[in-house]
Write a protein that holds these residues in place. Structure first.
Motif, PDB file in Angstrom:
ATOM      1  N   THR A 244       0.848  -1.208   0.000  1.00 49.64           N
ATOM      2  CA  THR A 244       0.000   0.000   0.000  1.00 49.64           C
ATOM      3  C   THR A 244       0.875   1.248   0.000  1.00 49.64           C
ATOM      4  O   THR A 244       1.950   1.279   0.592  1.00 49.64           O
ATOM      5  CB  THR A 244      -0.919   0.030   1.227  1.00 49.64           C
ATOM      6  OG1 THR A 244      -0.115  -0.045   2.408  1.00 49.64           O
ATOM      7  CG2 THR A 244      -1.890  -1.124   1.191  1.00 49.64           C
ATOM      8  N   LYS A 245       0.391   2.273  -0.664  1.00 47.95           N
ATOM      9  CA  LYS A 245       1.156   3.527  -0.765  1.00 47.95           C
ATOM     10  C   LYS A 245       0.298   4.765  -0.510  1.00 47.95           C
ATOM     11  O   LYS A 245       0.824   5.886  -0.549  1.00 47.95           O
ATOM     12  CB  LYS A 245       1.788   3.648  -2.167  1.00 47.95           C
ATOM     13  CG  LYS A 245       2.703   2.495  -2.569  1.00 47.95           C
ATOM     14  CD  LYS A 245       3.868   2.291  -1.647  1.00 47.95           C
ATOM     15  CE  LYS A 245       5.029   3.220  -1.892  1.00 47.95           C
ATOM     16  NZ  LYS A 245       6.235   2.812  -1.119  1.00 47.95           N
ATOM     17  N   GLY A 246      -1.008   4.614  -0.297  1.00 45.00           N
ATOM     18  CA  GLY A 246      -1.815   5.800  -0.061  1.00 45.00           C
ATOM     19  C   GLY A 246      -3.129   5.462   0.612  1.00 45.00           C
ATOM     20  O   GLY A 246      -3.619   4.320   0.524  1.00 45.00           O
TER      21      GLY A 246
ATOM     22  N   ALA B 251       5.232   7.255  -4.980  1.00 39.50           N
ATOM     23  CA  ALA B 251       4.338   7.493  -6.101  1.00 39.50           C
ATOM     24  C   ALA B 251       2.872   7.492  -5.682  1.00 39.50           C
ATOM     25  O   ALA B 251       2.008   7.965  -6.414  1.00 39.50           O
ATOM     26  CB  ALA B 251       4.577   6.437  -7.183  1.00 39.50           C
ATOM     27  N   GLY B 252       2.561   6.946  -4.512  1.00 43.41           N
ATOM     28  CA  GLY B 252       1.234   7.046  -3.921  1.00 43.41           C
ATOM     29  C   GLY B 252       0.117   6.585  -4.833  1.00 43.41           C
ATOM     30  O   GLY B 252       0.205   5.528  -5.473  1.00 43.41           O
ATOM     31  N   ARG B 280      10.408   5.806  -6.473  1.00 38.99           N
ATOM     32  CA  ARG B 280       8.944   5.724  -6.452  1.00 38.99           C
ATOM     33  C   ARG B 280       8.453   5.100  -5.159  1.00 38.99           C
ATOM     34  O   ARG B 280       7.306   5.268  -4.772  1.00 38.99           O
ATOM     35  CB  ARG B 280       8.450   4.936  -7.662  1.00 38.99           C
ATOM     36  CG  ARG B 280       8.774   5.670  -8.949  1.00 38.99           C
ATOM     37  CD  ARG B 280       8.096   5.149 -10.170  1.00 38.99           C
ATOM     38  NE  ARG B 280       8.670   5.888 -11.299  1.00 38.99           N
ATOM     39  CZ  ARG B 280       9.719   5.467 -12.023  1.00 38.99           C
ATOM     40  NH1 ARG B 280      10.278   4.290 -11.766  1.00 38.99           N
ATOM     41  NH2 ARG B 280      10.195   6.212 -12.990  1.00 38.99           N
ATOM     42  N   SER B 281       9.339   4.381  -4.474  1.00 42.99           N
ATOM     43  CA  SER B 281       8.977   3.798  -3.175  1.00 42.99           C
ATOM     44  C   SER B 281       8.878   4.869  -2.098  1.00 42.99           C
ATOM     45  O   SER B 281       8.308   4.632  -1.038  1.00 42.99           O
ATOM     46  CB  SER B 281      10.022   2.763  -2.745  1.00 42.99           C
ATOM     47  OG  SER B 281      10.091   1.707  -3.683  1.00 42.99           O
ATOM     48  N   GLY B 282       9.471   6.032  -2.328  1.00 36.74           N
ATOM     49  CA  GLY B 282       9.394   7.096  -1.324  1.00 36.74           C
ATOM     50  C   GLY B 282      10.245   6.843  -0.103  1.00 36.74           C
ATOM     51  O   GLY B 282       9.944   7.322   0.990  1.00 36.74           O
TER      52      GLY B 282
END
Lengths: 359, 359, 359, 359
Positions: A244-246, B251-252, B280-282
């Motif tokens: 998950t990223k958001g 990148a969310g 992109r993984s932040g």
């Protein structure tokens, strides 16, 4: 923190893909709830890989066993131990990981953190860890159903560039979600999503997506006003799911583009209680539930393990080309649906117990 | 949970806008760090209302006092008590709230939760609660700077429909952010944002926005692999800030639209360490920091208190028209910048201490 | 853990003797309880030094201020901040401590733990830290009184070699305890105890003692069955008080000498409820309260700071002779009485809230 | 709290005597420690009933299985799941408990707390719950041995009225303790203790006792200065063991009878470090370890389940006569020895990890 989630309804997961099994210990679950293995299994089956061509082909029965905490089909108020044995481990598929970390996977960070990592590919970052979450979530849902009739339904609302049109959050149910393999209740979009996932698979690639979730019949007054806001705990819960990223609740990022006069939810009488005319708040105000449906969205990145050749570097910094072997999900969102529901159930069950102290 | 944030570096805030003051007790801060009131004050000044016409006009000096935990300008390892007295309370402005809850504010939910609420408008949902967070965050930043040179910089990246172009996350600093009142480092966009906020104010309305934050020089290996993932704790921290509705890392949500072959961050040698070519993984993989900058975005809704007349209902469900009196921020994101930085600092300070147990 | 006590009713103390003040933040206290400074002050006055010739002569007013969490004399359910300013610090008395640690005091261990310590003699090991406990305990007692009529009374049952005869645990009250300066309700023994303390003072020495405590009207069913047993939490609470070295509940160490046939408490009907004929269990069975009075005893060592010359070693291991200057309690048990009551109240308030989640 | 012990080194036990098994999940154990089932089994064997005529005759193999957290005999830093299956349940022996609670047992309080209780006699109050503690303690001991060479040895120092003479706390080891069935290292007293236990058994009665424990090579500086004092956590740990009623450290209750001039431990140089000439403090000063051996004593009541007829009342308050059937320990202290050691190990392992954050 660590491998335990929750303050009063506490789920502690354990297990990697290479050991004897994975599971969870639930502490704080109320006594006298109906609980059998048959009541937990359905959500595990929805999470299980190999349900369709869309997901990984590995056959994993994932049968749950209750180790403790019940008698004659009722909870005792004591810790509920749940376990699912591991079967199909195939460590050989992962042998080449010894020298090079997979891009955007946890190999490099685990090695840096612990100075050791499981050879089986994933360790605690393995998707099998989520079995414990789903088993615990199923128990939490039983409690929420018994105490307050809470209903939690998640579905796939986007795959890659494909967005499904909005669904009626007041009526959507799991039967509608499960009508197709991609778990998108909009049939037409589902067909296109399935095609997109197939294309990604054929390209030895993967694709991301979005899961939307609604929680209905949530009591008013849940959530703690500062660090334990309902949305804060949901955000933690969702961002703790692998890939998950958001997270956004109510109008979310699009609400940030609005004026207050448009975003505000006016109060009105609804069914004999004070409700809101709109629900841009997503069921929470000041961190506390207001009785409207909680609606939130979770972004999942495309799975990092892909069959395509990737130019990367090994642990020593030397250039390598990596091609994942074994079988891998090209898209995790269909299987993520019960995981999102389970984590939401864990948050709400905990908040219901916490609010009881004010009763 | 509740009013305490953190496992080892623990900040417990207290105070409402109507009482004697607001503050925080920090438990677990390491000993022998340089700490004076002058070291804490700057971030409080950045958070303070009345810094410009853009934010509320109330003059609040917000001078911090160290109550305990230091001697001769050094921390003792004991709890650090910090307090800011309340001055300008004006409870009269809020008298009309007794009968009708403000739309999208916490009046209704607090009353439902506690059966009582502060007459002063907000109680713990008041923006003054964040004073304790910012004071604690300033202490956390001192620790992070001393231990590992961590740099945390947040800025306003969107106001309403206006998006600033991307900035260089490796170089942006607070001086650049503070060059204008809206704290957007892109000067041209800042001018337009300021105009948009003025328009909202003139319309007795409010407007939302987005804060972006970068954390640099974060050690590799921070974050716990399951429920305490770095991004999960950041998400909780950010969604616990009043008026936030969304969080994304790397990148969310846009990453959810990508294929894995595009989203993955290949490993490369960078400055003698294993890094990633893209980010992109932040800055996190499998929940654990990988040494790249942590980059995340937080969505803030438009403030719910607006001067425009709003049709709503009172606690008895009778129709009312509400018009907020007093002075109110038309846009909170400029002042939210140090709050976002502070919550990020609290998360990272806690994770640094937790990782020490593995050293 | 650390400086916070409790799971749901949480008290976080802060402050050393040399800073601006000492205090506590109470999180989790229920809303709508009557709370004013006047309701907290009496127990602080009982804890205060300088009440009689028996204790230290320092005059400390110890006036408490409510910083947050109440309005119009009622709790809001939000964190209650309480503070007592420091006045009479006299750091000069402690200057000689820089080179030599006082025997059986915390100088050596604090230095080893933190690499720094407060010059003021004690730091967090100072008796002033207990001000926060007593203030929080007073709030907990108000809650316990309102919710269930709980009564907590402690008294001095031994000073040095002098043991008071047993008192009627069902009837003893604080008025009887406070009839003399040593807080022993048996008048004849009290006279002898006072004489013994005077002898110790004249000898520039100190003397230990025992405090016994009873908690009446405790609801049945409090306490968690494994690590959170009522007696386990009471034991932690009591052994966390400075200078304590032992805890026993019910028949305690003398019960270890008995046969089961004599130790067991048979059930009988009492006042319409199932009670026990005897109370060797001390009000708990299997860690859970059974409705009988909780009775426990706490051993306090003689204060380690004495005026007599003591042969010891400095931090470098060189022989030194130490003679404490300043004014010191020759016996802490009279002042420890409200501290024991306060810690018991914190334990029970927490357990009442925890048990509510099962209601 | 609840079924989890520890802050960083966390042990969560689960299981009743009637379910599939009992076990523990250990979260926070450092990575790269040697850990196999063979390393855990010895302490489980010492805890096991049926080791001699002195304890209950039930044969329980109690073979432990590692479910997760290791690979190739090394810990991975991930949760370690340990389980022991249940075998010999004999629920029939407990059928008569449905109507009448056993005196001084947990039947009545569990029923009051949960509104339900395990029919198998004990539930979580069963001695089998301690299997999880002992398994976790064995892991903690491996960590303590690896990190700092800590040695923990407990023994039986009293049975009923019989007290063993003091032993040399610097030299006593487990081999000496295990030389006889009662685990009292003083051979002559052991003979008399064994006879006393036999007399109690023949009388269908039970007898209490005391376990003394020493922890050597404990690093200086462990323990938190306020609520997490070393002795406070040890007291909680010990009073959480079934059947315990008292705890004292160092001179304990007898120290309360002393003058300070006699109780104080003067500093001296010892083996190149600053130590104390005497050890009446029991290895802690101000709650923090000082490098001297930690020595404490734990009082165990006589087991409440006895074969003698006891006049009591049933749940409805009607008079009944109870005679326990089945097999029961007349004295638990010999088997309690490894449980005391295990709980001490859990406390110290947690404190070592906590202190690391200050390193």
């Amino acid at each position: 923190m660590f491998s335990t989630f929750g303050t009063l309804f506490r789920a502690s997961t354990f297990g990697e893909s290479h050991g004897r099994g994975v599971g969870v210990v639930i502490d704080g679950c109320p006594a006298r709830l109906p609980l059998t293995e048959a009541g937990i299994q359905p959500q595990l089956d929805r999470r299980r890989p190999g349900q369709s061509r869309l997901t990984t082909e590995r056959e994993e029965a994932d049968q749950v066993t209750i180790l403790s905490g019940t008698q004659n089909g009722l909870t005792l108020g004591t810790p509920i131990g749940l376990m699912v044995p591991n079967r199909d481990q195939r460590p050989a598929d992962y042998e080449h990981l010894d020298t090079a970390p997979r891009p955007s996977h946890a190999d490099f960070t685990y090695q840096a953190k612990y100075g050791i990592r499981a050879a089986s590919g994933g360790g605690r970052a393995s998707a099998r860890e989520t079995i414990g979450r789903v088993a615990a979530g199923a128990v939490a849902e039983i409690f929420l159903q018994e105490c307050c009739g809470v209903e939690i339904v998640a579905w796939v609302s986007a795959v890659g560039e494909l967005d499904a049109p909005p669904v009626d959050a007041l009526r959507i149910d799991r039967a509608a979600v499960d009508q197709n393999a991609v778990r998108c209740p909009h049939a037409e979009t589902a067909v296109r999503m399935i095609a997109e996932i197939s294309r990604a698979r054929e390209a030895a690639d993967s694709v991301g997506g979005v899961v939307t979730c609604v929680c209905r019949n949530v009591p008013v007054g849940l959530g703690e006003p500062v660090f334990g806001k309902t949305e804060a705990l949901l955000a933690q819960a969702m961002l703790s799911i692998p890939a998950t990223k958001g997270f956004e609740i109510g109008a979310g990022f699009s609400g940030a583009r609005m004026r207050g006069s448009r975003h505000n939810d006016p109060f009105v009488m609804k069914d004999g209680r004070l409700g809101t005319l709109t629900n841009r708040s997503g069921g929470v105000q000041g961190g506390i539930t207001n009785g409207e449906p909680i609606v939130f969205r979770v972004a999942f990145k495309p799975p990092s393990t892909i069959g395509q050749a990737q130019a990367s570097a090994d642990f020593d910094g030397q250039p390598v080309t990596l091609e994942a072997r074994g079988r891998h999900d090209p898209c995790v969102v269909p299987r993520a649906v019960p995981i999102v529901e389970s984590m939401a159930a864990l948050v709400l069950a905990d908040l219901v117990l916490i609010q009881k102290m004010r009763g």
